[in-house]
Design a protein around this motif. Sequence first.
Motif, mmCIF file in Angstrom:
data_model
loop_
_atom_site.group_PDB
_atom_site.id
_atom_site.type_symbol
_atom_site.label_atom_id
_atom_site.label_comp_id
_atom_site.label_asym_id
_atom_site.label_seq_id
_atom_site.Cartn_x
_atom_site.Cartn_y
_atom_site.Cartn_z
ATOM 1 N N GLY A 29 -32.406 -43.944 -17.806
ATOM 2 C CA GLY A 29 -31.860 -44.579 -18.999
ATOM 3 C C GLY A 29 -30.898 -43.710 -19.772
ATOM 4 O O GLY A 29 -30.197 -44.195 -20.644
ATOM 5 N N PHE A 30 -30.830 -42.440 -19.467
ATOM 6 C CA PHE A 30 -29.956 -41.528 -20.180
ATOM 7 C C PHE A 30 -28.723 -41.219 -19.350
ATOM 8 O O PHE A 30 -28.757 -41.221 -18.127
ATOM 9 C CB PHE A 30 -30.700 -40.231 -20.525
ATOM 10 C CG PHE A 30 -31.843 -40.452 -21.471
ATOM 11 C CD1 PHE A 30 -31.612 -40.724 -22.807
ATOM 12 C CD2 PHE A 30 -33.148 -40.406 -21.018
ATOM 13 C CE1 PHE A 30 -32.655 -40.940 -23.669
ATOM 14 C CE2 PHE A 30 -34.209 -40.618 -21.881
ATOM 15 C CZ PHE A 30 -33.958 -40.883 -23.215
ATOM 16 N N VAL A 31 -27.622 -40.928 -20.033
ATOM 17 C CA VAL A 31 -26.360 -40.629 -19.364
ATOM 18 C C VAL A 31 -26.182 -39.110 -19.324
ATOM 19 O O VAL A 31 -26.344 -38.445 -20.345
ATOM 20 C CB VAL A 31 -25.190 -41.269 -20.144
ATOM 21 C CG1 VAL A 31 -23.860 -40.928 -19.518
ATOM 22 C CG2 VAL A 31 -25.376 -42.761 -20.236
ATOM 23 N N PRO A 32 -25.819 -38.568 -18.175
ATOM 24 C CA PRO A 32 -25.547 -37.125 -18.116
ATOM 25 C C PRO A 32 -24.341 -36.752 -18.980
ATOM 26 O O PRO A 32 -23.460 -37.575 -19.224
ATOM 27 C CB PRO A 32 -25.235 -36.882 -16.640
ATOM 28 C CG PRO A 32 -25.777 -38.064 -15.912
ATOM 29 C CD PRO A 32 -25.753 -39.198 -16.865
ATOM 30 N N ARG A 33 -24.294 -35.522 -19.431
ATOM 31 C CA ARG A 33 -23.226 -35.064 -20.325
ATOM 32 C C ARG A 33 -21.848 -35.230 -19.716
ATOM 33 O O ARG A 33 -20.908 -35.644 -20.394
ATOM 34 C CB ARG A 33 -23.441 -33.607 -20.713
ATOM 35 C CG ARG A 33 -24.564 -33.395 -21.667
ATOM 36 C CD ARG A 33 -24.616 -31.930 -22.097
ATOM 37 N NE ARG A 33 -25.831 -31.651 -22.812
ATOM 38 C CZ ARG A 33 -25.926 -31.711 -24.133
ATOM 39 N NH1 ARG A 33 -24.893 -32.065 -24.839
ATOM 40 N NH2 ARG A 33 -27.069 -31.436 -24.725
ATOM 41 N N ALA A 34 -21.686 -34.904 -18.455
ATOM 42 C CA ALA A 34 -20.374 -35.005 -17.811
ATOM 43 C C ALA A 34 -19.907 -36.460 -17.784
ATOM 44 O O ALA A 34 -18.746 -36.758 -18.078
ATOM 45 C CB ALA A 34 -20.433 -34.440 -16.394
ATOM 46 N N GLU A 35 -20.812 -37.361 -17.450
ATOM 47 C CA GLU A 35 -20.437 -38.777 -17.419
ATOM 48 C C GLU A 35 -20.146 -39.288 -18.821
ATOM 49 O O GLU A 35 -19.235 -40.087 -19.029
ATOM 50 C CB GLU A 35 -21.543 -39.595 -16.775
ATOM 51 C CG GLU A 35 -21.157 -41.044 -16.558
ATOM 52 C CD GLU A 35 -22.215 -41.825 -15.822
ATOM 53 O OE1 GLU A 35 -22.098 -43.051 -15.819
ATOM 54 O OE2 GLU A 35 -23.147 -41.218 -15.275
ATOM 55 N N PHE A 36 -20.906 -38.810 -19.813
ATOM 56 C CA PHE A 36 -20.649 -39.209 -21.194
ATOM 57 C C PHE A 36 -19.273 -38.749 -21.643
ATOM 58 O O PHE A 36 -18.542 -39.495 -22.292
ATOM 59 C CB PHE A 36 -21.723 -38.637 -22.123
ATOM 60 C CG PHE A 36 -21.497 -38.970 -23.560
ATOM 61 C CD1 PHE A 36 -21.774 -40.240 -24.033
ATOM 62 C CD2 PHE A 36 -20.973 -38.024 -24.431
ATOM 63 C CE1 PHE A 36 -21.559 -40.558 -25.361
ATOM 64 C CE2 PHE A 36 -20.747 -38.340 -25.755
ATOM 65 C CZ PHE A 36 -21.044 -39.608 -26.222
ATOM 66 N N ALA A 37 -18.904 -37.511 -21.305
ATOM 67 C CA ALA A 37 -17.582 -37.002 -21.680
ATOM 68 C C ALA A 37 -16.487 -37.826 -21.005
ATOM 69 O O ALA A 37 -15.467 -38.145 -21.627
ATOM 70 C CB ALA A 37 -17.456 -35.537 -21.295
ATOM 71 N N ARG A 38 -16.691 -38.191 -19.744
ATOM 72 C CA ARG A 38 -15.697 -38.997 -19.028
ATOM 73 C C ARG A 38 -15.582 -40.379 -19.668
ATOM 74 O O ARG A 38 -14.480 -40.887 -19.880
ATOM 75 C CB ARG A 38 -16.102 -39.123 -17.561
ATOM 76 C CG ARG A 38 -15.071 -39.816 -16.692
ATOM 77 C CD ARG A 38 -15.501 -39.837 -15.235
ATOM 78 N NE ARG A 38 -16.771 -40.518 -15.020
ATOM 79 C CZ ARG A 38 -16.896 -41.839 -14.854
ATOM 80 N NH1 ARG A 38 -15.835 -42.605 -14.885
ATOM 81 N NH2 ARG A 38 -18.074 -42.373 -14.664
ATOM 82 N N LEU A 39 -16.715 -40.977 -20.013
ATOM 83 C CA LEU A 39 -16.689 -42.283 -20.658
ATOM 84 C C LEU A 39 -16.064 -42.206 -22.041
ATOM 85 O O LEU A 39 -15.338 -43.115 -22.462
ATOM 86 C CB LEU A 39 -18.106 -42.861 -20.742
ATOM 87 C CG LEU A 39 -18.729 -43.282 -19.416
ATOM 88 C CD1 LEU A 39 -20.173 -43.712 -19.643
ATOM 89 C CD2 LEU A 39 -17.932 -44.385 -18.767
#
Length: 99
Positions: A29-39
């Motif tokens: 349910g949580f988004v990894p930091r790298a994917e969050f930064a990309r999003l």
Amino acid sequence: MDELWKWGWAIVLAINVLLAWVVWTLRAGFVPRAEFARLDTRVALIEQEVKHLPTQSDIAAVRDVLAQVKAQGEAQQQTMTGISNSVRRIEDYMMRATA
């Protein structure tokens, strides 16, 4: 109390296994930091692209102006119909007067 000491390790192990299972199921349910930064970057780019598009209030203003133009067109149509009727009556009078 001795029974608690005797089976305490099993209780702690069961709690740890349960806690591990809960954490493992929640990780999806949580988004990894790298994917969050990309999003976050993608959202910023989309916001820049959409910034120049008309807003809801702009569309409402255009709708109001179009309604006014439509009303003016209908009023002009009625005026032209009246003028056309007058010209037709004058033509009829002129045709009868010359005959």
